[in-house]
Design a protein around this motif. Sequence first.
Motif, mmCIF file in Angstrom:
data_model
loop_
_atom_site.group_PDB
_atom_site.id
_atom_site.type_symbol
_atom_site.label_atom_id
_atom_site.label_comp_id
_atom_site.label_asym_id
_atom_site.label_seq_id
_atom_site.Cartn_x
_atom_site.Cartn_y
_atom_site.Cartn_z
ATOM 1 N N GLY A 1 0.796 -1.226 0.000
ATOM 2 C CA GLY A 1 0.000 0.000 0.000
ATOM 3 C C GLY A 1 0.823 1.268 0.000
ATOM 4 O O GLY A 1 0.316 2.338 0.307
ATOM 5 N N LEU A 2 2.105 1.176 -0.355
ATOM 6 C CA LEU A 2 2.953 2.369 -0.362
ATOM 7 C C LEU A 2 3.102 2.918 -1.779
ATOM 8 O O LEU A 2 3.122 2.158 -2.744
ATOM 9 N N GLY A 3 3.194 4.248 -1.876
ATOM 10 C CA GLY A 3 3.488 4.856 -3.172
ATOM 11 C C GLY A 3 2.263 5.195 -3.987
ATOM 12 O O GLY A 3 2.383 5.545 -5.148
ATOM 13 N N GLY A 4 1.075 5.078 -3.391
ATOM 14 C CA GLY A 4 -0.094 5.599 -4.088
ATOM 15 C C GLY A 4 -0.807 4.600 -4.975
ATOM 16 O O GLY A 4 -1.983 4.354 -4.811
ATOM 17 N N THR B 1 -1.904 1.019 -6.228
ATOM 18 C CA THR B 1 -1.929 -0.283 -5.542
ATOM 19 C C THR B 1 -2.460 -1.417 -6.417
ATOM 20 O O THR B 1 -2.894 -2.432 -5.906
#
Lengths: 390, 213
Positions: free
Chosen positions: A71-74, A76
């Motif tokens: 769920g990191l970096g926008g 998904t």
Amino acid sequence: MKTVSLPIAYMPLVDAAPLIAAQEMGFAEAEGLSLDLVAAPSWSSVRDMLAFGRVDAAHLLSPIPVTMALGLGGVTTAMSAVSVLSVNGNVIGVSRALEAQLRRIGHPFDFADAAAAGAALAAVAGGRLTVGVPFPFSMHVELLHVWFSATPLSAVDIEIRTVPPPLMAQALAAGDIDAFCVGEPWGSVSVEGGSGALLLPGHAIWRFAPEKVLATRTDWAETEPHLLGRLMRAVWRAGRWLSQPDSRTAAAELLSRGKWLDVPSEVIDRALSGQLTISPSGETRETPGFLEFHLGAANFPWRSQAKWIACQVARRTGQDPVEAMDRAARVFRSDLYRAAMRGTGADLPGASEKLEGSLPHPTPVASGAGRVILEGDGFFDGRIFDPTQG
Amino acid sequence: MRRDDTPLATQAAKAHSQVMTAPLSIVVVEEDRDRAIAIVDALKDSGDYDVHVIGNVSGLARKIAAFLPDVVLIDIDNPTRDMVEELTLASGPLDRPVAMFVSGAAGGLARAAVEAGVSAYVVDGLQPERLKPVMDAAIARFQIMRQMRTELDETRRALEERKVIDRAKGLLMKAKGIGEDEAYAILRKAAMDQGRKVAEVAEALVTVAGLLR
């Protein structure tokens, strides 16, 4: 077989070679494919092109699909890393000012001993260090954290900052950063331009780090298994070709063309041959295993590699490492790799996970075809990562 | 794959609700002054926003963080875009987590933005209805700029080709003592025979002539 055109995104780096060679040397054609290779201006752009369906596959930093699953970096969208394109291949470089200070305290620039290099750099850093990396989710960042944590650099106030690789040499010259960790040809380019000196190859920190992966959207992998299999085999054969010493000259010439990297072939050859020029005064260092496209089951996507990345990132971002490793294990698709590569002669290890860092030197292990020799995969500080514990 | 970052999103929404009435703060990352002005004008025409432009990308993430923006707009083809990705880390320089807005509710809007060539990073928890007019304006403006850039590239290419064909014609006319139409006919025939473009044949001729000089 009808030729199918597949759009694939990549960043113009030496380790995009398996995709470029697959297309240029006829490995794709033999599988009835034509690779429509789309050069991207940034890693976020590669990721978005893949996530939004502009392309069907991509050359991607191995931590990107893993961190997406966390769920990191926008973005998904569910991604699958179906094979490892390359192992190792990064360099850590320092500014000319730091180079001069390191030489003054007698550091030999052996380009091999990560513990000694860390201690020396900590001694001259003056308590602060800004280090450039190409992307926040990258093997570069993970290697740096391993290095910092096990050397006196842990006591230095370090800022890791994202700098696009083509701007790395400029940022170093301008004093925006003091050091960098970057993939080739950009380390050698900074040496050529006189703005930096190379301190360590990435594999001095971790002997066998999965650097780039061949990634697809998970839903595409499920709806197009045959196309995916053809792509994986073409790319695997290109990696095998690249790993043969006889191919190096041709590969360097090919990659150097304006259409691909547009960098002199001599500079590209340094990464391919592991003979790097480490300073503007022309010193060279031989470093076997600098960049591997094939040997030691290099292309096998070990679930334990994904778990290692997830565990590192989870600890830093305050996520639960156990849950993170569980999600990550589903991203590196050893199952799809086995299915596509059966019968090709590719090394298929019996297990899909291993203790990362436990092999001090090349070691034979059980495989479908009898035995496969795995390359040494040690961390410089001797740590061992157990994927069942974290 | 399941994604669970509710705690972060809720936190941000709470923090954000306190500033609901203030105009949206937008940062535009664009080095080209004319393009930046065009984007700012388009945004200001569409609503009351607090718009800042960052032209020099050195230390970009920190510069952006200093404005505490709700929305960051950047050209998809800008190589410095990866610097903005640092903002998506909760532990990054901006204490409010930022996401590329494609992960949010505004799915269709995201695709339109990507196609138009703009990427947007949005503070988690920002209501889609507040975002929509901003994105509509940005998408429209980026689309126009992309068209203009394509047209400019095409025009430049056509001019270059024109120039090289003229030079090749000149070389043929001089070497063979023929007229312009005949020279062009020779080039066109060679191109057709070899399955290449007239401009390519002309370029090869000019290159060779240069070597023989």
